[in-house]
Design a protein around this motif. Structure first.
Motif, PDB file in Angstrom:
ATOM      1  N   GLU A  66       0.827  -1.211   0.000  1.00  0.00           N
ATOM      2  CA  GLU A  66       0.000   0.000   0.000  1.00  0.00           C
ATOM      3  C   GLU A  66       0.861   1.262   0.000  1.00  0.00           C
ATOM      4  OE1 GLU A  66      -3.325   0.102  -0.254  1.00  0.00           O
ATOM      5  OE2 GLU A  66      -3.307  -2.080  -0.438  1.00  0.00           O
ATOM      6  N   MET A  67       2.172   1.100  -0.123  1.00  0.00           N
ATOM      7  CA  MET A  67       3.156   2.187  -0.116  1.00  0.00           C
ATOM      8  C   MET A  67       3.155   2.968   1.196  1.00  0.00           C
ATOM      9  SD  MET A  67       4.847   1.829  -2.868  1.00  0.00           S
ATOM     10  CE  MET A  67       5.800   3.297  -3.082  1.00  0.00           C
ATOM     11  N   LEU A  96      13.106   1.527  -1.397  1.00  0.00           N
ATOM     12  CA  LEU A  96      11.828   2.028  -1.905  1.00  0.00           C
ATOM     13  C   LEU A  96      11.533   3.429  -1.369  1.00  0.00           C
ATOM     14  CD1 LEU A  96       9.466  -1.081  -1.770  1.00  0.00           C
ATOM     15  CD2 LEU A  96      10.160   0.186  -3.801  1.00  0.00           C
ATOM     16  N   THR A  97      11.902   3.673  -0.128  1.00  0.00           N
ATOM     17  CA  THR A  97      11.698   4.995   0.464  1.00  0.00           C
ATOM     18  C   THR A  97      12.523   6.035  -0.285  1.00  0.00           C
ATOM     19  OG1 THR A  97      11.288   3.971   2.607  1.00  0.00           O
ATOM     20  CG2 THR A  97      11.802   6.322   2.609  1.00  0.00           C
ATOM     21  N   GLU A  98      13.776   5.690  -0.581  1.00  0.00           N
ATOM     22  CA  GLU A  98      14.624   6.606  -1.346  1.00  0.00           C
ATOM     23  C   GLU A  98      14.062   6.808  -2.758  1.00  0.00           C
ATOM     24  OE1 GLU A  98      18.554   4.948  -1.340  1.00  0.00           O
ATOM     25  OE2 GLU A  98      18.707   5.009   0.836  1.00  0.00           O
ATOM     26  N   PHE A  99      13.635   5.730  -3.392  1.00  0.00           N
ATOM     27  CA  PHE A  99      13.113   5.786  -4.751  1.00  0.00           C
ATOM     28  C   PHE A  99      11.812   6.574  -4.805  1.00  0.00           C
ATOM     29  CE2 PHE A  99      10.742   3.774  -8.300  1.00  0.00           C
ATOM     30  CZ  PHE A  99      11.588   4.133  -9.329  1.00  0.00           C
ATOM     31  N   ARG A 100      11.028   6.464  -3.763  1.00  0.00           N
ATOM     32  CA  ARG A 100       9.719   7.130  -3.724  1.00  0.00           C
ATOM     33  C   ARG A 100       9.862   8.641  -3.777  1.00  0.00           C
ATOM     34  NH1 ARG A 100       5.081   6.324   0.884  1.00  0.00           N
ATOM     35  NH2 ARG A 100       3.489   7.443  -0.232  1.00  0.00           N
ATOM     36  N   PRO A 104       6.583  11.195  -8.936  1.00  0.00           N
ATOM     37  CA  PRO A 104       5.494  12.150  -8.743  1.00  0.00           C
ATOM     38  C   PRO A 104       4.281  11.479  -8.102  1.00  0.00           C
ATOM     39  CG  PRO A 104       5.893  11.733 -11.092  1.00  0.00           C
ATOM     40  CD  PRO A 104       6.894  10.943 -10.312  1.00  0.00           C
ATOM     41  N   GLU A 105       3.434  12.274  -7.501  1.00  0.00           N
ATOM     42  CA  GLU A 105       2.252  11.746  -6.812  1.00  0.00           C
ATOM     43  C   GLU A 105       1.328  11.006  -7.765  1.00  0.00           C
ATOM     44  OE1 GLU A 105       0.957  11.321  -3.649  1.00  0.00           O
ATOM     45  OE2 GLU A 105       2.991  11.872  -3.109  1.00  0.00           O
ATOM     46  N   ALA A 106       1.250  11.431  -9.002  1.00  0.00           N
ATOM     47  CA  ALA A 106       0.371  10.770  -9.965  1.00  0.00           C
ATOM     48  C   ALA A 106       0.798   9.320 -10.180  1.00  0.00           C
ATOM     49  CB  ALA A 106       0.386  11.517 -11.296  1.00  0.00           C
ATOM     50  N   VAL A 107       2.091   9.093 -10.207  1.00  0.00           N
ATOM     51  CA  VAL A 107       2.592   7.727 -10.381  1.00  0.00           C
ATOM     52  C   VAL A 107       2.320   6.917  -9.124  1.00  0.00           C
ATOM     53  CG1 VAL A 107       4.662   6.321 -10.745  1.00  0.00           C
ATOM     54  CG2 VAL A 107       4.338   8.428 -12.046  1.00  0.00           C
ATOM     55  N   LEU A 108       2.523   7.510  -7.957  1.00  0.00           N
ATOM     56  CA  LEU A 108       2.258   6.810  -6.702  1.00  0.00           C
ATOM     57  C   LEU A 108       0.783   6.488  -6.562  1.00  0.00           C
ATOM     58  CD1 LEU A 108       4.578   8.676  -4.192  1.00  0.00           C
ATOM     59  CD2 LEU A 108       4.856   6.382  -5.117  1.00  0.00           C
ATOM     60  N   ALA A 111       0.010   3.503  -8.551  1.00  0.00           N
ATOM     61  CA  ALA A 111       0.618   2.297  -7.967  1.00  0.00           C
ATOM     62  C   ALA A 111      -0.268   1.717  -6.882  1.00  0.00           C
ATOM     63  CB  ALA A 111       1.997   2.624  -7.392  1.00  0.00           C
ATOM     64  N   ASP A 112      -1.166   2.545  -6.342  1.00  0.00           N
ATOM     65  CA  ASP A 112      -2.046   2.059  -5.274  1.00  0.00           C
ATOM     66  C   ASP A 112      -3.195   1.210  -5.804  1.00  0.00           C
ATOM     67  OD1 ASP A 112      -0.543   3.214  -3.322  1.00  0.00           O
ATOM     68  OD2 ASP A 112      -1.757   5.041  -3.196  1.00  0.00           O
TER      69      ASP A 112
END
Length: 123
Positions: A66-67, A96-100, A104-108, A111-112
């Motif tokens: 769920e990120m 993953l935290t570093e990559f996040r 951009p928020e749209a990609v995140l 991903a949800d």
């Protein structure tokens, strides 16, 4: 008088050892029951010690899916193999935290969604 009196008691071996055999049988049953209880208790304790870290890791994996990377916290296991899996998982979460930070928020947001939800949205 010169009489010598002798008193004899005749008891069969079955009667003589009946109480001893009964006590030995009871002791055997109690010992077997105690060993069974200890074995079951030890089995439950060992199964808890093994499964608790795996269940915790499973819940952490759900959070990562769920990120929710900030929620993941590591509590090392007593077992080396499980501790290794947890360490690798912790490394993955930190990467993953570093990559996040670069996404951009749209990609995140996309991903949800699960693949089945994405397919339903396309239709």
């Amino acid at each position: 008088y010169g009489l010598v009196w002798r008193v004899s008691v005749v008891i069969s071996l079955t009667q003589l050892f009946a109480d001893i055999n009964a006590a030995a049988s009871r002791m055997l049953i109690y010992t077997a029951a105690a060993i069974a209880v200890l074995a079951i208790t030890a089995g439950l304790l060992i199964s808890y010690l093994v499964t608790a870290p795996l269940i915790r890791l499973s819940h952490q994996m759900e959070e990562v899916a769920e990120m929710n990377l900030d929620v993941v916290n590591q509590k090392p296991s007593r077992f080396e193999e499980i501790a290794d899996i947890q360490a690798f998982f912790g490394t993955m979460v930190s990467k993953l935290t570093e990559f996040r930070a670069y996404l951009p928020e749209a990609v995140l947001g996309s991903a949800d969604t699960t693949p089945s939800e994405a397919g339903a949205d396309a239709e």
